[in-house]
Design a protein around this motif. Sequence first.
Motif, PDB file in Angstrom:
ATOM      1  N   MET A  40       0.849  -1.201   0.000  1.00 16.85           N
ATOM      2  CA  MET A  40       0.000   0.000   0.000  1.00 16.85           C
ATOM      3  C   MET A  40       0.877   1.241   0.000  1.00 16.85           C
ATOM      4  O   MET A  40       1.908   1.296   0.672  1.00 16.85           O
ATOM      5  N   SER A  41       0.402   2.247  -0.735  1.00 15.51           N
ATOM      6  CA  SER A  41       1.144   3.485  -0.837  1.00 15.51           C
ATOM      7  C   SER A  41       0.292   4.656  -0.341  1.00 15.51           C
ATOM      8  O   SER A  41      -0.920   4.684  -0.567  1.00 15.51           O
ATOM      9  N   ALA A  42       0.917   5.605   0.352  1.00 20.35           N
ATOM     10  CA  ALA A  42       0.228   6.837   0.784  1.00 20.35           C
ATOM     11  C   ALA A  42       1.230   7.982   0.707  1.00 20.35           C
ATOM     12  O   ALA A  42       2.350   7.866   1.190  1.00 20.35           O
ATOM     13  N   LEU A  43       0.831   9.062   0.083  1.00 25.21           N
ATOM     14  CA  LEU A  43       1.745  10.201  -0.080  1.00 25.21           C
ATOM     15  C   LEU A  43       1.340  11.409   0.756  1.00 25.21           C
ATOM     16  O   LEU A  43       2.012  12.434   0.724  1.00 25.21           O
ATOM     17  N   LEU A  44       0.220  11.280   1.468  1.00 25.00           N
ATOM     18  CA  LEU A  44      -0.263  12.419   2.250  1.00 25.00           C
ATOM     19  C   LEU A  44      -0.358  12.029   3.719  1.00 25.00           C
ATOM     20  O   LEU A  44      -0.702  10.882   4.031  1.00 25.00           O
TER      21      LEU A  44
END
Lengths: 219, 210
Positions: free
Chosen positions: A159-163
């Motif tokens: 899983m990716s999250a940039l915020l």
Amino acid sequence: MDNYIEKISICIQKGKINMDSPYPPDMKGLPGADELTGEALKNGVKANEILTGAMIPAMGIVGELFKDKKLFVPQVLMSAKAMNSALVHLKPYFTSGEIKRRGTFIIGTVAGDLHDIGKNLVSMMIEGSGWDVIDLGVDVKSEQFLEAVKSNPNAVLGMSALLTTTMESMEKSVRHIRDLYPNLRILVGGAPLNSEFASRIGANLYAPNPQVAVEYLNS
Amino acid sequence: MAEFTGYTFPLSENSLKTEEIVRLTGPGFEDEILRINQAFLNINALAGVTVIERSLTTPEMGSKISKIFEKAEKTALFVLTLGRGYEKIAETYRGDSLLYYLTDVIASEYTEVIAHVVNRKIAEYASSLGLGSSNRYSPGYCGWKLSGQRALFSFLPPIPCGIELTDSSLMKPVKSISGAVAIGRNIRFQKYDCGICKDEICLYRKKFIL
């Protein structure tokens, strides 16, 4: 045989896709990973030898160089494109079962987050290391991750999250999935994350770059 | 509601040179950069500024930034965006990982260029009143929580410059910047400002220190 393996490996490392590709300039006009893989197969080189002797090690070298900040992102993307052009020739061998993927990796950017560049890069690097990748895209809700895991029970989930705000959404998703699949391997990535956060929410690994994810998957 | 002044900044008047972009992407892709950069020159970036007659301090700003804004007599709140123009270009290249990435890098850089222009415009306004002005600060950086975006937007008209906030406080269109600049007698622009924040992976730290 070694000659083909070495040449394909160099093409992938340098991002040489095919004869028409002008990149890299010092290989202009030369055959790329596309033509060389086709030729190698015609000349009796085993598909598995190309995969394990040329493609996977070449992407490993690229991943290491990128981790050490010796390559820029576009150079890695060109390597991934070269690898994909070789993979096209291997597709029938995957279908027939003559060669096998290392496993299935499911990836997506969590709900509320629309960033996809980092996720795409990780996808390509993992595919290049011999994994089948299911990319769920961006703004992926827990239910979508769950559905993919249900259909691929032996998969590894990324899983990716940039915020910072969507880290909460990641936490929700990981906890939800972890409750139902306690043994599922989950790795997370994205600029605002760290190992402490990954461990707190129940993920197995925080991958600060694609190569760390690849090393974990192949361990 | 304080007055919201809108601006249009054609990127053709703020164009980036290929070599400036190559510094970010590495060499070898100059032709692709030239082609994509050309497409950006048709975009008109939109910006808007509201000046409120007091300091802006919200709990989400964090102690570091709040210390600067507590001294302000006015606060300029701004938004800017490359708008749908960028999204159209990005859509064109979505299927090609390299061109899509280069488009993203170029768009981010143009967004920063326009943010500098807006920061300068606010500085000129402050100067015309005999006041000093600060650097620009944005939610998500220097300890100002991204959730603080809502407080900032509450001072602006609805959907300023066509920018909407998602539930996760992400601005849409994506190549947009919001922020605040402190204005006052005791406010000064700091040439180097990363000292107020400990975020080691911040993209500004990379840009200005590494």
